[in-house]
Design an enzyme around this catalytic site. Structure first.
Site, mmCIF file in Angstrom:
data_model
loop_
_atom_site.group_PDB
_atom_site.id
_atom_site.type_symbol
_atom_site.label_atom_id
_atom_site.label_comp_id
_atom_site.label_asym_id
_atom_site.label_seq_id
_atom_site.Cartn_x
_atom_site.Cartn_y
_atom_site.Cartn_z
ATOM 1 N N CYS A 89 1.044 -2.685 15.432
ATOM 2 C CA CYS A 89 0.978 -2.209 14.170
ATOM 3 C C CYS A 89 0.390 -3.259 13.252
ATOM 4 O O CYS A 89 0.672 -4.562 13.421
ATOM 5 C CB CYS A 89 2.634 -1.974 13.493
ATOM 6 S SG CYS A 89 2.678 -1.848 11.830
ATOM 7 N N CYS B 26 6.069 -5.421 15.560
ATOM 8 C CA CYS B 26 5.593 -4.370 16.527
ATOM 9 C C CYS B 26 4.075 -4.759 16.801
ATOM 10 O O CYS B 26 3.194 -4.798 16.051
ATOM 11 C CB CYS B 26 5.717 -3.050 16.193
ATOM 12 S SG CYS B 26 7.473 -2.949 15.928
ATOM 13 N N GLU C 23 9.885 -2.590 7.099
ATOM 14 C CA GLU C 23 11.132 -1.606 7.893
ATOM 15 C C GLU C 23 12.202 -1.422 6.886
ATOM 16 O O GLU C 23 12.974 -2.365 6.557
ATOM 17 C CB GLU C 23 11.693 -2.693 8.726
ATOM 18 C CG GLU C 23 12.956 -2.499 9.608
ATOM 19 C CD GLU C 23 13.058 -0.959 10.191
ATOM 20 O OE1 GLU C 23 12.206 -0.260 10.656
ATOM 21 O OE2 GLU C 23 13.941 -0.239 9.888
ATOM 22 N N CYS D 280 6.133 -7.193 7.260
ATOM 23 C CA CYS D 280 7.190 -6.732 8.138
ATOM 24 C C CYS D 280 7.551 -7.802 8.952
ATOM 25 O O CYS D 280 6.567 -8.477 9.750
ATOM 26 C CB CYS D 280 6.672 -5.446 8.712
ATOM 27 S SG CYS D 280 8.278 -4.710 9.796
ATOM 28 N N GLU E 246 0.812 -1.020 0.100
ATOM 29 C CA GLU E 246 0.036 -0.006 -0.134
ATOM 30 C C GLU E 246 0.761 1.380 -0.088
ATOM 31 O O GLU E 246 2.033 1.365 0.588
ATOM 32 C CB GLU E 246 -0.864 0.140 1.075
ATOM 33 C CG GLU E 246 -2.041 -1.163 1.196
ATOM 34 C CD GLU E 246 -2.610 -1.104 2.439
ATOM 35 O OE1 GLU E 246 -4.050 -1.152 2.494
ATOM 36 O OE2 GLU E 246 -2.258 -1.453 3.422
ATOM 37 N N CYS F 35 3.656 8.501 1.369
ATOM 38 C CA CYS F 35 3.947 7.523 2.335
ATOM 39 C C CYS F 35 4.138 6.184 1.680
ATOM 40 O O CYS F 35 2.955 5.493 1.103
ATOM 41 C CB CYS F 35 2.978 7.192 3.528
ATOM 42 S SG CYS F 35 3.546 6.020 4.774
ATOM 43 N N CYS G 1 -0.798 5.739 10.340
ATOM 44 C CA CYS G 1 0.405 4.959 10.659
ATOM 45 C C CYS G 1 0.052 3.585 11.191
ATOM 46 O O CYS G 1 -0.748 3.614 12.261
ATOM 47 C CB CYS G 1 1.239 5.611 11.446
ATOM 48 S SG CYS G 1 1.651 7.310 11.031
#
Ligand code: SAH
Ligand code: SF4
Length: 361
Positions: free
Chosen positions: A135, A132, A179, A128, A90, A121, A352
């Site tokens: 996220c 986290c 990341e 990832c 995305e 962005c 985010c």
């Protein structure tokens, strides 16, 4: 072979192998990065035979648009791209303070403080590996690295779209899925390609790389002395709290991350941004703010706080406005500058940490 994976020298070498003159490579480069052509037929300044050869051997479009969504306020567009191997990534465009019908307002070179900004962005990986907890990308796990061309192509897609409104991207943040420092080489190659003065010519200072804190890569990046902005996802002021949110903290403790940041500032003279997702009752109290300030003392930095965005896999809630302001004021009284970021695109899961490569209804 994806055309955006090649730099100008590589395109030149390809054409040399085809016995084409080198100026043709420049024509292709300009077609791609100044006119945003995305198919060989558009290169009308090239001979037909060369266009056919390109069509046969080179891919111009690394993904297809699966869906795009606009936020209700019309300022944010999220596009979901499907890669040939079916992985989804995305990229999100956020417009700040610019009525789309007023393209003549100029922006400051850095975009900072500019009224009229269009920040893009982009993703550096499908999924990832960092896990986290708050996220959505971390919750989906790691699929694969993106190639430099797949990173570049996200920018070209939006550049092409904005061109129709006679507008341009003003800032690029590597804060989408993935990341960036886990895919270091491809990410930096993509930045170099977009930065080329004879191509897209996107200024280094208008990029921001955000990292979860991969210490060796922060040091490597510092040694390169680039003008690209660096943001570090900190989110906690002590290791116990940080490890419960960001598993990578088992490997790289806060003090090591901060030491690498001090090294970065010493090498580059540039300020570091620390990102802080404000989670109600978890990391938003005045005590935490004071602890954070004491740890950051003497470091050329700035804290970017953003109330947590909701994701399916995490129960924490966003800090409310009043507590966020108190957090900011506490930090600032202790000498650490802080801004509370505007949340954007929450209604379309474009905020985010909300990018998960799923089509939401
Ligand atoms: N992997 C990089 C960049 C992508 S994440 C990194 O972690 O820095 C971009 C930013 O969004 C990071 O600061 C990340 O910590 C933050 N973030 C992740 N999930 C979030 C959420 N649910 N709400 C607010 N910010 C979040
Ligand atoms: Fe990966 Fe960044 Fe999400 Fe952590 S916050 S899981 S590093 S994308």
């Amino acid at each position: 072979m994806l055309i955006y994976d090649l730099d100008l020298d590589e395109i030149t070498a390809l054409l040399a192998a085809w016995k084409e003159p080198s100026y043709r490579a420049n024509q292709i480069w300009q077609g791609l990065y100044q006119h945003f052509y995305d198919s060989p037929e558009q290169f009308t300044n090239l001979p037909k035979s060369l266009r056919e050869k390109l069509a046969e051997h080179v891919t111009f479009s690394p993904f297809r648009v699966k869906i795009y969504q606009d936020s209700a306020d019309g300022t944010t567009r999220k596009t979901l791209f499907e890669l040939p191997d079916k992985n989804l990534i995305e990229a999100v465009l956020m417009r700040y303070g610019d009525p789309a019908d007023n393209p003549q307002i100029t922006t400051s070179p850095t975009g900072r403080g500019a009224k009229n900004r269009r920040t893009l962005c982009i993703s550096t990986q499908a999924g990832c590996a960092m896990g986290c907890v708050f996220c959505a990308t971390g919750q989906m796990g790691f699929k694969r690295h993106l190639s430099s061309g797949e990173i570049v192509a996200q920018v070209m897609y939006y550049a092409r779209m904005l061109q129709q409104e006679t507008q341009t991207v003003t800032n690029i943040v590597l804060m989408g899925m993935g990341e960036p420092f886990h895919n270091y080489d491809n990410t930096l190659e993509a930045i170099d390609r977009l930065n080329d003065p004879n191509g897209y010519n996107f200024g280094a200072r208008r990029f921001t790389i955000s990292t979860v804190g991969l210490v060796p890569m922060i040091r490597r990046f510092a040694n390169e002395k680039r003008q690209v902005n660096l943001a570090i996802s900190l989110h906690a002021a002590d290791d116990e709290a940080r490890v419960s949110m960001l598993p990578i903290n088992k490997k790289y403790k806060i003090e090591e991350v901060l030491e690498a940041c001090r090294y970065y500032v010493a090498q580059t003279g540039r300020r570091v941004t620390f990102e802080w997702a404000l989670i109600n009752g978890v990391n938003d109290t005045p005590e935490v703010a004071r602890k954070l300030a004491s740890r950051l003392k003497g470091l050329l930095c700035h804290v970017n706080a953003i109330p947590l965005n909701p994701t399916a896999g995490y129960e924490g809630r966003a800090t409310d406005r009043q507590r966020a302001v108190l957090f900011k004021e506490t930090l600032e009284q202790a000498g650490i500058p802080c801004t509370i970021r505007m949340r954007k695109g929450i209604d379309i899961q474009a905020g985010c940490g909300q990018l998960a490569g799923v089509v939401s209804s």
